[in-house]
Enzyme design. Structure first.
Site, short mmCIF file in Angstrom:
data_model
loop_
_atom_site.label_atom_id
_atom_site.label_comp_id
_atom_site.label_asym_id
_atom_site.label_seq_id
_atom_site.Cartn_x
_atom_site.Cartn_y
_atom_site.Cartn_z
N SER A 135 -68.75 1.46 69.34
CA SER A 135 -69.25 1.79 70.66
C SER A 135 -68.67 3.13 71.12
CB SER A 135 -68.96 0.64 71.63
OG SER A 135 -69.70 0.75 72.81
N HIS A 171 -75.36 0.00 70.08
CA HIS A 171 -75.95 -1.22 70.65
C HIS A 171 -77.47 -1.08 70.82
CE1 HIS A 171 -71.80 -2.15 71.21
NE2 HIS A 171 -71.63 -1.28 72.19
#
Length: 251
Positions: A135, A171
């Site tokens: 991330s 994501h």
């Protein structure tokens, strides 16, 4: 031995829930260790940077325990309230893998720059220490990407470290606003060619070249988004499915 070439493993994954609580290292972190070519007879050394999450002690403890169960020596480089090691450069250069956790990429970049980490991280990368993360810990290595660092409405970040000259989308399958924003930012030129990962997928770079997509979860994808004459084009890459515990443990 260090990695053969400067290597980044940029992901939307890397950990899984442990059977008895806490975390275990998943396939993507194990693959980063594989790439580091740790000499036989020595435990791999992995440095955890939790800057993006504010150096949470509980998360650092979970990562430390996950490493212990996997046979990996985990050290933690905290920057709050001050660096937790005396010589940050020497510490980073002594690692096999540097793995960066998720959270706020905007805050991460600001704190790293305040402490002068950009130079030592680049030196470690060029010396063959494998850089990786999830991330925010993925986006930081690129020129920029999409972030919720400023609030629930995603925005662009364009001042990443730039070790990799692309944008990054994380994501991609689990947060519905990520894909349309990536397409818009590539379309208007805010981001150049952008490389994206579904949850459980990582992208491996040798130097600045994308070498392969890998996954710890079957059925997920990676994507390259480019602006072409006819508009924005997205190309899916099929990742190679990794063994759950890496190959170094069986060497």
């Amino acid at each position: 031995m260090p990695a053969e070439r400067p290597t980044v493993v940029a992901t939307s994954g890397g950990f899984r829930r442990a059977e008895r609580g806490g975390l275990d290292l998943a396939g993507l972190v194990h693959h980063a260790v594989d790439r580091a070519r740790v000499p036989a007879g020595r435990r791999p050394r992995l440095c955890w940077l939790g800057t993006a999450g504010g150096d949470q002690r509980a998360r650092s403890a979970d990562v430390h325990d996950a490493g212990w169960r996997a046979g990996v020596d985990v050290s933690v480089l905290d920057l709050f309230p001050m660096p937790s090691v005396g010589d940050v450069r020497a510490h980073l250069l002594a690692q096999d893998v540097v793995w960066v956790g998720g959270g706020s990429v905007v805050n991460l970049l600001a704190v790293w720059r305040a402490h002068g980490l950009e130079g030592p991280l680049r030196e470690a990368w060029e010396a063959g220490v494998v850089l990786g993360g999830v991330s925010a810990g993925s986006i930081c290595w690129y020129a920029g990407g999409t972030t919720d660092s400023y609030g629930p409405q995603l925005r662009a970040v364009t001042d990443g470290l730039g070790f990799l000259p692309y944008g990054n989308g994380v994501h991609y399958d689990s947060e519905e606003r990520r894909r349309p924003l990536v397409h818009a930012l590539v379309g208007d030129g805010t981001l150049g060619e952008t490389h994206c990962t579904d949850d459980g997928v990582g992208l491996v770079y040798e130097g600045t070249e994308l070498a392969e997509a890998v996954a710890e979860v079957p059925g997920r994808g990676a994507y390259v988004v480019r602006r072409e004459a006819g508009g924005v084009v997205e190309t899916r890459l099929e990742p190679r499915l990794l063994p759950p515990d890496g190959t170094w443990r069986r060497a």
